[in-house]
Design an enzyme around this catalytic site. Structure first.
Site, mmCIF file in Angstrom:
data_model
loop_
_atom_site.group_PDB
_atom_site.id
_atom_site.type_symbol
_atom_site.label_atom_id
_atom_site.label_comp_id
_atom_site.label_asym_id
_atom_site.label_seq_id
_atom_site.Cartn_x
_atom_site.Cartn_y
_atom_site.Cartn_z
ATOM 1 C CB CYS A 160 -1.619 -42.460 -8.989
ATOM 2 S SG CYS A 160 -1.346 -43.845 -10.353
ATOM 3 C CG HIS A 293 -4.438 -43.197 -3.199
ATOM 4 N ND1 HIS A 293 -4.658 -42.454 -4.495
ATOM 5 C CD2 HIS A 293 -3.675 -44.299 -3.894
ATOM 6 C CE1 HIS A 293 -3.974 -43.005 -5.532
ATOM 7 N NE2 HIS A 293 -3.201 -44.023 -5.047
ATOM 8 C CG HIS A 328 -6.164 -45.274 -9.514
ATOM 9 N ND1 HIS A 328 -6.301 -44.021 -9.447
ATOM 10 C CD2 HIS A 328 -5.138 -46.029 -9.070
ATOM 11 C CE1 HIS A 328 -5.039 -43.880 -8.855
ATOM 12 N NE2 HIS A 328 -4.362 -44.823 -8.747
#
Lengths: 398, 85, 355
Positions: A160, A293, A328
């Site tokens: 990620c 994040h 996400h």
């Protein structure tokens, strides 16, 4: 403050819009793109919410003007759409002739096509053109070929944080004079593979995600692609380019704690932010906005929250996670949020952390919950991935 | 109950690839996590799947596993009381 | 800053006896299958059993080869860990995918998914060493290792006194590897792999391996070789490759006549070996030509093995007969050029010089 590397173009496609303009409109309207799944054939359909781009693959093929028989995975098509917008936005017409590179992040690459055809490959040769899509680098190959870039082409896959690392590498290569211009970012499409993978970790929310909230239940997976065009100051001067913003701080560190979970003191995240500030030659007090994040998993948000308080003390700047808008988007998250960071500086607004209600008991920090107007000169953006991978980028206004 | 405990030990060794461990190494009351068998959070998720697949017990929240997977004894008792297959 | 890049530790796990002293120079392992595995060293010497239980072969190979390289260089904690891999942990990815497809998305367990990410090897090395430094993984098909190395070289340019661990890893997976028989990347007819370089049919073989090295800009060390330069280009015609070569040699002020050997990535693919043949018959006609893929096979980071071989040649100052591709006799090896490509894409050049 370090001058940094010029950003001259950007492009994005996400669940909140097909272009930079559409994304900005949705961000301003405080409308998220989280919904039920339509385009992935999965039995998890009613169990989770996702940030899905409401376009079929055929619609994407049309947007790109590809032949009906092509070897593009959905991941590659999303990437090509966003990269094309970025190049156009930078006013580039001669991608091939300059020393132009392409650096793309992806986690599972063409998994969306692999999982669709895997069981058929041995029975019929109809889909054999997709076999190569099992290599993540093939996604990048498809996009670079579409763009006509033949020189330095590379793919980063650090889960990620992939796109953040792609932006960092591009900036370093420009700074070292190894490239004149580079298109950097990432792309990931939703797939059964990732939906089920994150499912086994029991970190998918059955509702819209609530980053940094005490009662957060997990993340919403999303799909997106976003790219920036970075250019050397020489190119900018030579072509009299408009500079949107600059990347002037970057760092990648490793939490070295666990394969998937973040450490309880946020060590990796802390080190990444600390080092990025050093690279940018900025004091933490000079950061105007943090795009966190903030995946909305119990583990990430607490760990990141603690890292933020370790860096900023009781002076944590205005911060928000925009993942309640987009979900996400895995490998693309770093570049999606880079585009949002640049928009924040250009438009002088802070995008809210949607769905937040209650402060975390273990780390009582409050994100920005409403759209607000304020001057933003510097943004710090975090992206963390499996394997302890922690990246921080710092952007500054031109 | 003793049968179930033996069965669990065998399954755990296989599912978690505990190659150097024998059934006789695991005491019914040994803690599975931390100082005992040394399992970690990934193993806990593996055990949740084992509960569902083999005994028809579905946990919604991984946190529930903490108490259930305390030891082989505790785990067996929980399965006895809640199994649907 | 000098930007110098020296190799001071290097180790390779491959389908040959490459972890066993100089055995590679004396014994050749002949493979008869088109898809073949690497020879396992004793992983238990390098990895604790508790850590090993979830590791697939690529992780075991990567962790072990990296530790061997660090040991050789006498480094405990590198300043960065940079890996390249074409497919990452392909075995676990494949198993997880097949479980999804065969069990209709039910009863899936997390371990396979966690292990499936491309940066698993880099992450596991960091975890084992407790190394909190820069850690990035590249997946650029046949240039995966080279882009990792270019990043390492850039790191050395940015900061003095650095020791960077950089490596390439790829593993075979039962079904995913075989899929390339269907799309023609792997040959359809059986072949003794030792004869691979003479093959003219379409496709090649596939194998696995891990090569790791420590690179440094500290010239005071006992270094093995200097990497003068490394570059990649994504696509090129055979003619363009020659132009790229000229430019590459020029910017390093090295003439073809300065080369003691070229190590080529020839893999017996009749459709693409012309990239090598053109250079072999042209500019490299008078240079010692070396091949290795008939020994260790082909995979996306097979080209990292050429660095291992180059270092061995510097060290021994001789060549095993089996790697010679032309009848040139060379007695001293000081400067070696590497060239690799796969199916006309992901080309790379590198220049190695003995220290």
């Amino acid at each position: 403050m370090k001058n940094g590397v010029a950003i001259t173009g950007m492009g994005i496609i996400s669940s909140i819009g097909d272009t930079v303009e559409d994304n900005l409109h949705a961000l301003r309207s405080e409308i998220g793109g989280i919904s039920r799944i339509e385009h992935v054939d999965t039995r998890k359909r009613d169990e989770i919410m996702v940030g899905e781009i409401k376009k079929t693959n055929d619609e994407l093929i049309n947007m790109l003007g590809l032949d009906t028989i092509n070897s593009f995975s959905r991941t590659a098509m999303l990437g090509a759409i966003a990269a094309k917008e970025a190049i156009h936005n930078a006013g580039i017409t001669d991608a091939i002739t300059s020393r132009t590179g392409f650096i793309s992040g992806t986690s599972v690459g063409g998994m969306d096509t692999t999982e669709k055809h895997y069981l058929d490959y041995t029975n019929t040769d109809t889909y054999h053109r997709y076999i190569e899509a099992q290599h993540a680098g093939f996604t990048t190959q498809s996009i670079s070929k579409y763009l006509g870039i033949r020189g330095y082409v590379s793919t980063i896959s650090t889960a990620c944080s992939s796109a953040a690392n792609a932006i960092m590498l591009g900036a370093r290569m420009i700074e070292a004079g190894q490239l004149d211009r580079v298109i950097v970012g990432g792309t990931d499409a939703l797939s059964k593979f990732t939906i089920n993978g994150f499912g086994t970790l029991m970190i998918l929310s059955d509702d819209v995600c609530t980053p940094f909230d005490e009662h957060r239940k997990g993340l919403n997976l999303g799909e997106a692609a976003a790219y920036l065009v970075l250019e050397s100051d020489q190119m900018v001067a030579q072509e009299n380019k408009k500079v949107l913003a600059r990347v002037n701080g970057w760092a990648n560190t490793n939490d070295a704690f666990h394969q998937t979970a973040s450490s309880s003191n946020g060590e990796g995240a802390y080190l990444a932010m600390k080092e990025a500030l050093e690279v940018a030659q900025l004091d933490h007090s000079q950061i105007d906005y943090v795009n966190a994040h903030g995946t909305a998993t119990p583990n990430n948000d607490l760990s990141e929250g603690i890292a933020l308080t370790r860096i900023f003390g009781d002076q944590v700047p205005v911060f928000s996670s925009t993942k309640a808008y987009t979900g996400h988007t895995l490998a693309a998250a770093g570049s999606v949020e880079a585009v949002f960071s640049i928009l924040s500086m250009q438009e002088e607004i802070i995008f809210p952390n949607l769905n937040f209600e209650t402060k975390m008991e273990a780390c009582p920090i409050t994100p920005q919950t409403k759209l607000s107007s304020q001057a933003v000169k510097t943004v710090l953006s975090n992206s963390f991935g499996f394997g302890g991978n922690c990246s921080t980028l710092i952007f500054k206004k031109q | 109950m003793a049968d179930l405990q033996l069965e669990l030990k065998e399954k755990i060794i296989e599912q978690l690839s505990l190659e150097d461990i024998e059934v006789s190494d695991i005491d019914d009351n040994d803690p599975l996590f931390g100082d005992g068998l040394g399992l970690d959070s990934i193993d806990a998720l593996e055990l949740i799947v084992l509960l569902e697949k083999d005994y028809g017990i579905k946990l919604k929240d991984p946190k529930e596993g903490k108490a259930i997977f305390e030891s082989i004894g505790v785990m067996a008792a929980y399965i006895e009381n809640n199994r649907t297959k | 800053m000098s930007g110098k890049c020296f190799i001071n530790g290097i180790a390779g796990i491959s389908a040959q006896l490459t972890t066993d002293g100089d055995a590679f120079f004396d014994d050749v392992v002949e493979h008869t299958e088109l898809i073949f595995r690497a020879i396992d060293p004793d992983y238990k010497k390098y990895i604790k059993p508790a850590a090993m239980r979830r590791m697939s072969k690529s992780v075991k190979m990567g962790v072990t080869a990296s530790q061997m390289a660090l040991d050789q260089a006498g480094i405990e904690m590198p300043d960065a860990i940079i890996t390249g891999t074409g497919m990452g942990c392909k075995q676990d990815s494949e198993k997880f995918l097949e479980n999804i497809l065969h069990n209709d998305e039910q009863f899936l367990t997390p371990t396979l998914f966690i292990q499936s990410t491309h940066n698993t090897v880099g992450g596991q090395i960091a975890l084992g060493l407790n190394c909190k430094a820069y850690n990035v993984t590249y997946v650029q098909a046949a240039a995966s290792f080279e882009v990792a190395l270019m990043d390492a070289k850039l790191k050395l340019l940015e900061k003095e006194n650095q020791h960077i661990l950089v490596g390439g890893i790829d593993e075979i997976a039962k079904n995913s590897s075989r899929l390339h028989t269907l799309d023609g990347h792997i040959k359809s007819e059986p072949l003794a792999v030792i004869d691979l370089l003479f093959s003219t049919s379409s496709g090649t073989v596939t194998s696995e391996g891990a090569t790791f090295m420590t690179v440094t800009n500290d010239s005071s060390n006992k270094n093995i070789a200097e990497i003068l330069d490394v570059t990649i280009f994504n696509q090129a015609t055979p003619e363009e490759v020659e132009d790229e070569l000229k430019e590459f040699m020029q910017r390093n002020s090295v003439e073809i006549s300065d080369l003691d050997a070229v190590i080529l990535g020839t893999n017996g693919d009749g459709d693409f070996d012309l990239y090598y043949h053109k250079l072999q018959q042209g500019v490299f006609a008078d240079v010692q030509q070396i091949g290795y893929k008939h020994l260790i096979g082909e995979h996306h980071t097979a080209s990292a093995f050429a660095y291992w071989l180059g270092c061995k040649i510097f060290n021994k100052q001789q060549l095993p007969e089996i790697v010679k591709m032309n009848k040139k006799e060379t007695s001293s090896f000081k400067t070696i050029l590497l060239y690799n490509q796969y199916r006309g894409k992901n080309h790379s050049f590198a220049l190695l010089q003995q220290c």
